[in-house]
Design a protein around this motif. Structure first.
Motif, PDB file in Angstrom:
ATOM      1  N   ALA A 179       0.821  -1.211   0.000  1.00 21.76           N
ATOM      2  CA  ALA A 179       0.000   0.000   0.000  1.00 21.76           C
ATOM      3  C   ALA A 179       0.852   1.257   0.000  1.00 21.76           C
ATOM      4  CB  ALA A 179      -0.935   0.000   1.210  1.00 21.76           C
ATOM      5  N   THR A 199       3.994   0.784  -3.269  1.00 17.47           N
ATOM      6  CA  THR A 199       3.505   0.593  -4.636  1.00 17.47           C
ATOM      7  C   THR A 199       2.376   1.555  -4.981  1.00 17.47           C
ATOM      8  OG1 THR A 199       4.098  -1.761  -4.520  1.00 17.47           O
ATOM      9  CG2 THR A 199       2.577  -1.090  -6.267  1.00 17.47           C
ATOM     10  N   LEU A 200       1.458   1.765  -4.023  1.00 18.22           N
ATOM     11  CA  LEU A 200       0.283   2.596  -4.288  1.00 18.22           C
ATOM     12  C   LEU A 200       0.333   3.948  -3.579  1.00 18.22           C
ATOM     13  CD1 LEU A 200      -2.449  -0.193  -4.018  1.00 18.22           C
ATOM     14  CD2 LEU A 200      -1.351   0.703  -6.085  1.00 18.22           C
ATOM     15  N   HIS A 201       1.383   4.179  -2.773  1.00 14.73           N
ATOM     16  CA  HIS A 201       1.580   5.470  -2.091  1.00 14.73           C
ATOM     17  C   HIS A 201       0.345   5.871  -1.280  1.00 14.73           C
ATOM     18  CE1 HIS A 201       5.134   5.684  -4.597  1.00 14.73           C
ATOM     19  NE2 HIS A 201       4.379   5.562  -5.679  1.00 14.73           N
ATOM     20  N   ALA A 202      -0.169   4.929  -0.522  1.00 10.77           N
ATOM     21  CA  ALA A 202      -1.374   5.153   0.272  1.00 10.77           C
ATOM     22  C   ALA A 202      -1.079   6.025   1.480  1.00 10.77           C
ATOM     23  CB  ALA A 202      -1.942   3.809   0.726  1.00 10.77           C
ATOM     24  N   ALA A 217      -0.893  -6.584  -9.835  1.00  7.73           N
ATOM     25  CA  ALA A 217       0.250  -5.661  -9.930  1.00  7.73           C
ATOM     26  C   ALA A 217       1.019  -5.886 -11.229  1.00  7.73           C
ATOM     27  CB  ALA A 217       1.171  -5.856  -8.728  1.00  7.73           C
ATOM     28  N   ARG A 231      -3.010  -3.389 -12.766  1.00  8.90           N
ATOM     29  CA  ARG A 231      -4.396  -3.137 -12.376  1.00  8.90           C
ATOM     30  C   ARG A 231      -4.595  -3.066 -10.861  1.00  8.90           C
ATOM     31  NH1 ARG A 231      -7.993  -4.148 -16.568  1.00  8.90           N
ATOM     32  NH2 ARG A 231      -6.908  -3.709 -18.528  1.00  8.90           N
ATOM     33  N   LEU A 232      -3.528  -3.054 -10.090  1.00  8.42           N
ATOM     34  CA  LEU A 232      -3.667  -3.068  -8.634  1.00  8.42           C
ATOM     35  C   LEU A 232      -4.125  -1.711  -8.117  1.00  8.42           C
ATOM     36  CD1 LEU A 232      -3.308  -4.749  -6.051  1.00  8.42           C
ATOM     37  CD2 LEU A 232      -0.953  -3.888  -5.920  1.00  8.42           C
ATOM     38  N   THR A 233      -5.129  -1.726  -7.237  1.00  9.83           N
ATOM     39  CA  THR A 233      -5.663  -0.499  -6.645  1.00  9.83           C
ATOM     40  C   THR A 233      -5.820  -0.672  -5.137  1.00  9.83           C
ATOM     41  OG1 THR A 233      -7.973  -1.195  -6.861  1.00  9.83           O
ATOM     42  CG2 THR A 233      -6.985  -0.036  -8.746  1.00  9.83           C
ATOM     43  N   ILE A 234      -6.035   0.448  -4.450  1.00  9.01           N
ATOM     44  CA  ILE A 234      -6.297   0.400  -3.011  1.00  9.01           C
ATOM     45  C   ILE A 234      -7.576  -0.392  -2.740  1.00  9.01           C
ATOM     46  CG2 ILE A 234      -7.022   1.802  -1.039  1.00  9.01           C
ATOM     47  CD1 ILE A 234      -4.048   1.809  -1.477  1.00  9.01           C
ATOM     48  N   HIS A 273      -8.676  -2.881  -4.352  1.00  7.85           N
ATOM     49  CA  HIS A 273      -8.338  -4.306  -4.447  1.00  7.85           C
ATOM     50  C   HIS A 273      -7.717  -4.786  -3.140  1.00  7.85           C
ATOM     51  CE1 HIS A 273      -6.604  -7.680  -7.199  1.00  7.85           C
ATOM     52  NE2 HIS A 273      -6.730  -8.115  -5.952  1.00  7.85           N
ATOM     53  N   LEU A 274      -6.770  -4.027  -2.598  1.00  8.43           N
ATOM     54  CA  LEU A 274      -6.133  -4.416  -1.333  1.00  8.43           C
ATOM     55  C   LEU A 274      -7.149  -4.491  -0.198  1.00  8.43           C
ATOM     56  CD1 LEU A 274      -2.707  -2.536  -1.195  1.00  8.43           C
ATOM     57  CD2 LEU A 274      -3.187  -4.870  -1.922  1.00  8.43           C
TER      58      LEU A 274
END
Length: 430
Positions: free
Chosen positions: A48, A51-54, A108, A112-115, A117-118
């Motif tokens: 998170a 990779t996704l900079h959450a 990933a 197509r990986l998103t928050i 999805h996590l």
């Protein structure tokens, strides 16, 4: 009611339950799964963040999503598990978790990986965990006899504690060398190992009774909840678990912030300190059965919960250099007390509760126990923000030190051992 056992005599040979084939398979599978879950505890937030900079809030929501299913479906899950054979339930949960965690690296790699999805993976994997843990706790008495439950739970708790020592470090190393997403593949593989071990077991459960077909789901849920509420032992253990979890998670939720910002240690040292305290769980699990034999199960629980928890007051005294010993010693003893208490309480519940109610009784207690975990995390965060991190640590560890007093409100204080079965008059029928 006696347990259905798999060659109970073999558990008494030199080497204990690990000489029993089915228990050994269960132990291997659970150890692999616990290790994988420890990897995920590091890998999922790292995915998170890196990779996704959450944001910090989103990362916290991953933890909340993992625990939310206990509050939403915990009680129905117990009733459903009691309607079914437990091993197939565990196999389905392993398969679902395997696919869920493999979906993250797959998404990933495809970009197509998103928050969302996590969060979905955390929520659905948490749901599978509710069913798996409920079924697993109800299944263990079918694998070992009542006399071996303390040893069985001690070995399972010990391997889980060992996984909590090794898992975070391994997760960080895998993330550093191969990337955070790859760490989730290791967790997926752990569910494959768990499923393979379950498939290889020879123990067969008795089929669930037909009585479930004549009652509604909510009536069955109520039956389990009423059993807990009416029983003097289960009732006080449930309240104690809720209070102690509130305080325990209260300080653990801000522990990393305390060590980094108040004590001034680096991230690598934080991991080493937490791993050092987790060793207390390994040591405690190894000695739990011996302690129970020496002083009795009820007295051992009182000693662990009332004597070990106050050591948490050493943690807020931590300071740079030699002062870190306060953190290590305090955390070590607290974790040792928690693990020993878990071994004793799980063994008591599994031997004490009627088999047809096992899932519902377990999940009724966990519904209350685990329901205070997110509340404890919020409490720690609010206190740390409003009055400062170190004062918040004093308040939460102080509450933990006092939590054992709840046990004095029940019959445990006068017993050497927990009873083997409920008194018939306590629940209105034998």
């Amino acid at each position: 009611m006696s347990a259905t056992t798999a060659a109970p005599g073999t558990a008494r040979r030199r080497g204990g339950l690990l000489r029993d084939r089915d228990f050994r398979l269960l132990w291997i599978g659970e150890t692999a799964s616990s290790f994988g879950s420890s990897l995920t505890g590091v890998a999922l937030p790292l995915v998170a963040v890196t990779t996704l900079h959450a944001s910090t809030f989103v990362v916290a929501m991953l933890t909340a999503a993992t625990w939310l299913p206990w509050l939403v479906i915990g009680l129905p899950a117990g009733a459903w598990v009691d309607r079914l054979r437990r091993r197939p339930v565990m196999l389905v949960c392993d398969a679902a978790s395997l696919l869920l965690f493999l979906s993250v690296p797959a998404a990933a790699w495809w970009g197509r990986l998103t928050i969302g999805h996590l969060l979905a993976v955390a929520l659905l994997a948490g749901t599978a965990k509710v069913f798996f843990q409920t079924a697993y706790q109800a299944y263990l008495p079918a694998v070992v006899g009542d006399a071996d439950l303390h040893e069985g739970n001690a070995k399972l708790q010990g391997s889980e504690s060992a996984a909590q020592v090794a898992g975070p470090g391994a997760g960080g190393l895998i993330a550093q060398v191969f990337g955070a997403v790859t760490g989730l593949i290791a967790d997926a593989v752990s569910f494959l190992v768990s499923a393979a071990c379950l498939l290889a077991m020879r123990t067969r459960e008795a089929p669930p009774g037909r009585r479930h077909r004549r009652t509604t789901l909510w009536r069955e849920i109520g039956e389990g909840a009423r059993f807990v509420a009416r029983d003097r032992y289960l009732r006080v253990l449930t309240v104690f678990g809720a209070v102690s979890n509130l305080a325990l998670v209260g300080y653990q939720s801000i522990l990393v912030v305390f060590l980094v910002r108040e004590v001034g240690v680096g991230s690598g040292t934080v991991g080493a300190l937490i791993a050092a305290t987790s060793v207390g769980g390994v040591a405690a699990a190894a000695g739990a059965a011996r302690l129970v034999r020496r002083v009795g199960s009820a007295r051992a629980l009182m000693v662990c919960e009332m004597a070990c928890a106050p050591f948490g007051l050493l943690i807020p005294l931590a300071s740079p250099g030699a002062g870190l010993a306060f953190m290590v010693v305090g955390g070590f003893v607290v974790v040792a007390g928690v693990v020993t208490g878990n071994v004793i309480k799980s063994s008591f519940r599994q031997a004490y509760c009627p088999r047809h109610l096992m899932g519902r009784v377990s999940v009724s207690m966990q519904f209350v126990n685990y329901g205070t975990i997110p509340l404890g995390a919020v409490l720690g965060g609010v206190l740390g923000t409003s009055i400062g991190v170190r004062p918040a640590m004093w308040i939460t560890t102080g509450a933990l030190a006092l939590s054992g007093l709840v046990l004095l409100a029940g019959p445990i204080r006068g017993d050497r051992d927990f009873p083997a079965a409920p008194a018939p008059e306590a629940h209105g029928r034998p």
